[in-house]
Write a protein that holds these residues in place. Structure first.
Motif, PDB file in Angstrom:
ATOM      1  N   GLY A  30      44.229  16.195  27.713  1.00 27.30           N
ATOM      2  CA  GLY A  30      45.574  15.772  27.382  1.00 27.30           C
ATOM      3  C   GLY A  30      46.349  16.706  26.466  1.00 27.30           C
ATOM      4  O   GLY A  30      47.516  16.450  26.156  1.00 27.30           O
ATOM      5  N   THR A  31      45.740  17.801  26.021  1.00 28.32           N
ATOM      6  CA  THR A  31      46.442  18.758  25.164  1.00 28.32           C
ATOM      7  C   THR A  31      47.521  19.472  25.965  1.00 28.32           C
ATOM      8  O   THR A  31      47.281  19.936  27.084  1.00 28.32           O
ATOM      9  N   ILE A  32      48.714  19.572  25.392  1.00 27.35           N
ATOM     10  CA  ILE A  32      49.822  20.295  26.029  1.00 27.35           C
ATOM     11  C   ILE A  32      49.784  21.741  25.524  1.00 27.35           C
ATOM     12  O   ILE A  32      49.763  21.987  24.320  1.00 27.35           O
ATOM     13  N   VAL A  33      49.757  22.675  26.447  1.00 26.84           N
ATOM     14  CA  VAL A  33      49.772  24.103  26.124  1.00 26.84           C
ATOM     15  C   VAL A  33      51.146  24.633  26.527  1.00 26.84           C
ATOM     16  O   VAL A  33      51.466  24.711  27.707  1.00 26.84           O
ATOM     17  N   ASP A  34      51.951  24.951  25.509  1.00 23.53           N
ATOM     18  CA  ASP A  34      53.319  25.405  25.757  1.00 23.53           C
ATOM     19  C   ASP A  34      53.760  26.293  24.599  1.00 23.53           C
ATOM     20  O   ASP A  34      53.759  25.839  23.461  1.00 23.53           O
ATOM     21  N   PRO A  35      54.068  27.536  24.822  1.00 21.51           N
ATOM     22  CA  PRO A  35      54.138  28.204  26.119  1.00 21.51           C
ATOM     23  C   PRO A  35      52.803  28.858  26.478  1.00 21.51           C
ATOM     24  O   PRO A  35      51.991  29.168  25.615  1.00 21.51           O
ATOM     25  N   TYR A  36      52.607  29.060  27.784  1.00 24.46           N
ATOM     26  CA  TYR A  36      51.516  29.883  28.287  1.00 24.46           C
ATOM     27  C   TYR A  36      52.165  30.931  29.185  1.00 24.46           C
ATOM     28  O   TYR A  36      52.788  30.595  30.191  1.00 24.46           O
ATOM     29  N   PHE A  37      52.053  32.199  28.794  1.00 26.57           N
ATOM     30  CA  PHE A  37      52.719  33.269  29.524  1.00 26.57           C
ATOM     31  C   PHE A  37      51.798  33.860  30.589  1.00 26.57           C
ATOM     32  O   PHE A  37      50.622  34.107  30.328  1.00 26.57           O
ATOM     33  N   VAL A  38      52.361  34.064  31.768  1.00 24.94           N
ATOM     34  CA  VAL A  38      51.615  34.578  32.914  1.00 24.94           C
ATOM     35  C   VAL A  38      52.362  35.772  33.497  1.00 24.94           C
ATOM     36  O   VAL A  38      53.585  35.720  33.669  1.00 24.94           O
ATOM     37  N   LEU A  39      51.633  36.837  33.786  1.00 24.93           N
ATOM     38  CA  LEU A  39      52.192  38.009  34.463  1.00 24.93           C
ATOM     39  C   LEU A  39      51.838  37.927  35.944  1.00 24.93           C
ATOM     40  O   LEU A  39      50.667  37.797  36.308  1.00 24.93           O
ATOM     41  N   GLU A  40      52.843  38.001  36.788  1.00 22.50           N
ATOM     42  CA  GLU A  40      52.621  37.996  38.233  1.00 22.50           C
ATOM     43  C   GLU A  40      52.721  39.418  38.761  1.00 22.50           C
ATOM     44  O   GLU A  40      53.687  40.120  38.477  1.00 22.50           O
ATOM     45  N   THR A 116      45.750  36.085  31.953  1.00 25.24           N
ATOM     46  CA  THR A 116      47.200  36.302  31.894  1.00 25.24           C
ATOM     47  C   THR A 116      47.818  36.842  33.180  1.00 25.24           C
ATOM     48  O   THR A 116      49.041  36.847  33.291  1.00 25.24           O
ATOM     49  N   SER A 117      47.026  37.307  34.126  1.00 29.84           N
ATOM     50  CA  SER A 117      47.576  37.941  35.331  1.00 29.84           C
ATOM     51  C   SER A 117      47.098  37.227  36.585  1.00 29.84           C
ATOM     52  O   SER A 117      45.963  36.765  36.663  1.00 29.84           O
ATOM     53  N   THR A 118      47.969  37.198  37.597  1.00 31.00           N
ATOM     54  CA  THR A 118      47.703  36.421  38.809  1.00 31.00           C
ATOM     55  C   THR A 118      46.979  37.187  39.908  1.00 31.00           C
ATOM     56  O   THR A 118      46.453  36.586  40.827  1.00 31.00           O
ATOM     57  N   ASN A 119      46.969  38.514  39.847  1.00 32.82           N
ATOM     58  CA  ASN A 119      46.523  39.278  41.012  1.00 32.82           C
ATOM     59  C   ASN A 119      45.040  39.623  40.998  1.00 32.82           C
ATOM     60  O   ASN A 119      44.358  39.511  39.983  1.00 32.82           O
ATOM     61  N   LEU A 120      44.581  40.061  42.160  1.00 27.33           N
ATOM     62  CA  LEU A 120      43.218  40.558  42.344  1.00 27.33           C
ATOM     63  C   LEU A 120      43.278  42.015  42.776  1.00 27.33           C
ATOM     64  O   LEU A 120      44.263  42.457  43.362  1.00 27.33           O
ATOM     65  N   THR A 121      42.192  42.730  42.517  1.00 28.66           N
ATOM     66  CA  THR A 121      42.012  44.072  43.060  1.00 28.66           C
ATOM     67  C   THR A 121      40.892  43.987  44.088  1.00 28.66           C
ATOM     68  O   THR A 121      39.766  43.599  43.770  1.00 28.66           O
ATOM     69  N   HIS A 122      41.222  44.330  45.325  1.00 28.10           N
ATOM     70  CA  HIS A 122      40.261  44.315  46.429  1.00 28.10           C
ATOM     71  C   HIS A 122      39.604  45.690  46.488  1.00 28.10           C
ATOM     72  O   HIS A 122      40.287  46.703  46.564  1.00 28.10           O
ATOM     73  N   MET A 123      38.265  45.694  46.447  1.00 26.57           N
ATOM     74  CA  MET A 123      37.501  46.941  46.358  1.00 26.57           C
ATOM     75  C   MET A 123      36.854  47.258  47.705  1.00 26.57           C
ATOM     76  O   MET A 123      36.388  46.352  48.402  1.00 26.57           O
ATOM     77  N   PHE A 124      36.782  48.574  48.004  1.00 22.50           N
ATOM     78  CA  PHE A 124      36.236  49.008  49.281  1.00 22.50           C
ATOM     79  C   PHE A 124      35.386  50.262  49.126  1.00 22.50           C
ATOM     80  O   PHE A 124      35.556  51.036  48.183  1.00 22.50           O
ATOM     81  N   LEU A 125      34.508  50.443  50.083  1.00 22.35           N
ATOM     82  CA  LEU A 125      33.815  51.703  50.316  1.00 22.35           C
ATOM     83  C   LEU A 125      34.291  52.183  51.674  1.00 22.35           C
ATOM     84  O   LEU A 125      34.181  51.453  52.675  1.00 22.35           O
ATOM     85  N   ALA A 126      34.854  53.382  51.717  1.00 17.48           N
ATOM     86  CA  ALA A 126      35.330  53.975  52.975  1.00 17.48           C
ATOM     87  C   ALA A 126      34.448  55.186  53.271  1.00 17.48           C
ATOM     88  O   ALA A 126      34.241  56.032  52.404  1.00 17.48           O
TER      89      ALA A 126
END
Length: 185
Positions: A30-40, A116-126
């Motif tokens: 029930g704790t309110i977290v405000d603000p929570y900053f997110v980088l997209e 803090t960030s929304t993205n993923l890094t997809h890793m490969f072997l070529a």
């Protein structure tokens, strides 16, 4: 343990490079977290790229945020037109190195900062890279290619010569997979 999103507001947007969001959330207790900053950010891709001669293609380029020229592996941002991470990786490899690759193996995905960030890094072997064209770099890119032995990449990893942490993760997983492929496991 999941939080409930109550409100979300965009503070700053320069797509695809930086989008800052302010969220208001409620935790399970029930704790309110405000603000929570997110980088997209859009998702990123990177790869350990091995030519048909068995040379690893490293890239050397200046990174302004830390003010240094670094040795890295090829990679970049997924474009909205990329159909999936492998397509994006093959495109980046062709643009940055001028090579096409027989096989591209997914090594999974990692997050550079999931708090803090929304993205993923997809890793490969070529593997099985053949040069088919010259580099086609963006106007702000200056990338020097370095061809090196797998053993040298291992040594560089052990000596902590790769600064980009997302590249370190990919190199670690790629070397394991490359050994498996080399020994037929």
């Amino acid at each position: 343990m999941d939080w409930k999103l109550l409100e979300s507001e965009y503070i700053y947007r320069v797509e695809p490079w930086l989008t800052l969001r302010r969220d208001k959330c409620e935790t399970p207790n029930g704790t309110i977290v405000d603000p929570y900053f997110v980088l997209e950010y859009p998702d990123w891709v990177n790869a350990v790229a091995v030519t048909e001669e068995g040379k690893v293609i490293l890239v050397k380029q200046y990174r302004h945020a830390i003010g240094r020229t670094l040795i890295e592996i090829p990679g970049g941002v997924m474009d909205k037109t990329d159909t999936d991470p492998e397509f994006a990786m093959r495109r980046e490899l062709l643009e940055e190195t001028g090579h096409v690759f027989d096989k591209v193996y997914s090594l999974g995905a990692v997050s550079h900062n999931p708090s803090t960030s929304t993205n993923l890094t997809h890793m490969f072997l070529a593997v099985g890279g053949k040069k088919v064209q010259e580099q086609q770099l963006d106007e702000n890119e200056e990338i020097e290619l370095l061809l090196t032995d797998v053993e040298e990449v291992e040594r560089m990893l052990k000596e902590n010569r790769f600064v980009q942490s997302l590249h370190v993760s990919c190199i670690f997983y790629a070397l394991q997979r490359y050994r498996q492929l080399s020994t037929g496991q």
